[in-house]
Scaffold this active site. Structure first.
Site, PDB file in Angstrom:
ATOM      1  N   HIS A   1      -0.099 -12.663  -2.263  1.00  0.00           N
ATOM      2  CA  HIS A   1      -1.252 -13.382  -1.740  1.00  0.00           C
ATOM      3  C   HIS A   1      -0.977 -14.863  -1.519  1.00  0.00           C
ATOM      4  CE1 HIS A   1      -4.290 -10.094  -3.158  1.00  0.00           C
ATOM      5  NE2 HIS A   1      -3.583  -9.750  -2.083  1.00  0.00           N
ATOM      6  N   THR A   2       0.302 -15.231  -1.370  1.00  0.00           N
ATOM      7  CA  THR A   2       0.613 -16.594  -0.972  1.00  0.00           C
ATOM      8  C   THR A   2       0.535 -16.751   0.548  1.00  0.00           C
ATOM      9  OG1 THR A   2       2.238 -18.375  -1.132  1.00  0.00           O
ATOM     10  CG2 THR A   2       3.097 -16.169  -0.788  1.00  0.00           C
TER      11      THR A   2
ATOM     12  N   HIS B   1       0.827  -1.209   0.000  1.00  0.00           N
ATOM     13  CA  HIS B   1       0.000   0.000   0.000  1.00  0.00           C
ATOM     14  C   HIS B   1       0.865   1.264   0.000  1.00  0.00           C
ATOM     15  CE1 HIS B   1      -4.298  -1.369   0.836  1.00  0.00           C
ATOM     16  NE2 HIS B   1      -3.603  -2.495   0.686  1.00  0.00           N
TER      17      HIS B   1
END
Length: 474
Positions: free
Chosen positions: A142-143, A23
């Site tokens: 996103h693992t 972010h």
């Protein structure tokens, strides 16, 4: 980095740290040289695109480690390096040199579950990532971790909230605490979590990962699938580029490579009997657990052999050999304390051990800041400087103590730094051949971490010391 406390909450610290970095990074505009990893995310937590507790949770943890030498932005980057390396991924080279922003980034636009494909790709492109890069970075990020009902009810259904899953987390893959390629395999094979909740959400408009993965006909995801363990190489590359995307004003150094034998807090001081001592620790970094060797310290014409402390540590460095090509390195610490009268005139010392190269380190034998007599009560620093008696310089002319302290700033948990110069008092004492002078510096605010003291002699650095480091002080 799942931990017992997160068993029921479903939170994964490593995933939170990687989310903070993403972010902070994604609002970069590489063409204009703005944004990127600069800790501006701390000012941006009220934005809808940054909802969730990850940002303030992470800044709260990192806050005590911010000081003159370590900005929050470097800790944001280091958080990703540690998260990936300690959870099974490849080591990402770490380059310090980031600069903390003093305000929110005016650029907005973080990919959200409901963001359409065109806008998502545009946001990645602004930050310097093409379509394939964007897919790879999303898969790598996103693992680990989950999407929680509390923050994203449009993705994770209320039914996900249970006594054993109090935040209603839906995992990205079936090994949410491991950095591995399973998220890709489960997506392509249609097994397990099938790519995670941003692929399978009950709310079709929230399937942002599915839209991204399918945007090139799944070509990139299939390529990652076929790479096997080399998936880790891709992740180290794209995540390394992520943390190295910084504003134009920041100048990153070459990657830090730790030496095997390193002095830690190796300083002159006075003991409880006002006698000069030289003390500290030597940190030894090894690749695997073996019988710890004795350490040799050569100084003042003598060689001292010491054994390690009982407790050991681990590190992302020193990896070799197992668990997909990686095993965490081992750290050991050797403590030493030597009477100062035996080594007063030394200008260097050497450290060696069987199986390690010999290293020589310089050490000053002039005026020094006295660690045991330099303290902080939260907003005032009291320091002492020992000057050898017979020192040719008329004290305190030419000797200055420069002080830098991290303090709170509005709208973010990231500290700012205030600097000043200590004021000498008239008080002096005599200890073991030294005249000890004292002084104070009032910060005026409650400090958040280590205060750095720098002793300057005719504008040349003579000694440095961190005071009040707490948990960050080794």
């Amino acid at each position: 980095m799942v931990g017992q406390s997160s068993t029921n909450s479903g939170r994964t610290t490593a995933a939170q740290w990687m989310r903070v970095a993403f972010h902070d990074f994604i609002t970069a505009d590489v063409k204009s040289g703005t944004g990127g990893i600069d800790a501006s995310i701390g000012f941006e937590t009220s934005r809808e695109e940054n909802k969730g507790s990850a940002f303030n949770d992470s800044f709260t943890f990192w806050r005590p480690f911010v000081n003159e030498y370590v900005p929050m932005a470097d800790l944001v980057a280091l958080g990703t390096v540690m998260s990936v390396g300690l959870c099974g991924g490849n080591h990402i080279p770490y380059r310090p040199g980031r600069i903390d922003s003093t305000h929110a980034d005016p650029t907005t636009g973080v990919p959200e579950p409901g963001t359409d494909l065109k806008e998502t790709l545009s946001q990645f492109e602004r930050a310097g990532f093409d379509q394939a890069d964007s897919i790879a970075l999303t898969a790598c990020g996103h693992t680990m971790g989950s999407v929680h009902h509390g923050g994203f009810p449009e993705v994770s259904p209320e039914s996900a909230v249970t006594p054993n899953n109090t935040n209603g987390g839906v995992n990205f893959d079936t090994t949410r605490g491991s950095f591995d390629s399973l998220v890709v395999h489960e997506y392509i094979d249609g097994t397990g979590q099938m790519g995670g909740p941003l692929v399978t959400s009950f709310n079709e408009s929230s399937r942002s990962d599915l839209r991204l993965f399918e945007s090139d006909g799944n070509s990139t995801m299939r390529d990652l699938y076929e790479r096997g363990e080399r998936f880790q190489d891709v992740c180290a590359d794209v995540m390394g580029r992520t943390i190295n995307t910084v504003p134009a004003a920041a100048k990153l150094t070459t990657p830090i490579t730790p030496i095997a034998l390193k002095p830690i807090n190796f300083t002159w001081d006075f003991d409880s009997n006002d006698r000069l001592i030289l003390s500290g620790k030597i940190r030894v970094l090894g690749a695997i657990r073996t019988i710890p060797p004795p350490l040799n310290i050569e100084l003042g014409g003598q060689t001292i052999r010491i054994m390690p402390e009982r407790e050991e540590g681990t590190t992302v460095y020193g990896s070799t050999g197992i668990r997909g090509g990686r095993v965490q390195g081992v750290t050991r610490y050797y403590a030493i304390s030597i009477p100062g009268r035996d080594v007063t005139n030394i200008t260097s010392f050497a450290v060696s051990a069987d199986g390690f190269d010999r290293h020589t380190f310089p050490i000053s034998n002039g005026p020094f800041i006295v660690p045991s007599l330099s303290t902080s009560d939260g907003d005032t620093v009291r320091f002492s400087v020992a000057v050898p008696q017979g020192h040719s310089q008329a004290f305190p002319e030419g000797l200055v103590v420069s002080i830098t302290a991290p303090v709170p700033q509005p709208l973010t948990l990231g500290p700012k730094l205030v600097t000043g110069t200590g004021e000498w008092s008239s008080e002096t004492t005599s200890q073991d051949g030294f005249t000890v002078y004292t002084g104070t510096y009032r910060v005026g605010q409650r400090v958040t971490g280590a205060i750095s003291l720098t002793l300057l002699n005719e504008n040349q650095v003579q000694d440095t010391l961190l005071v009040g480091a707490g948990i960050a002080g080794w």
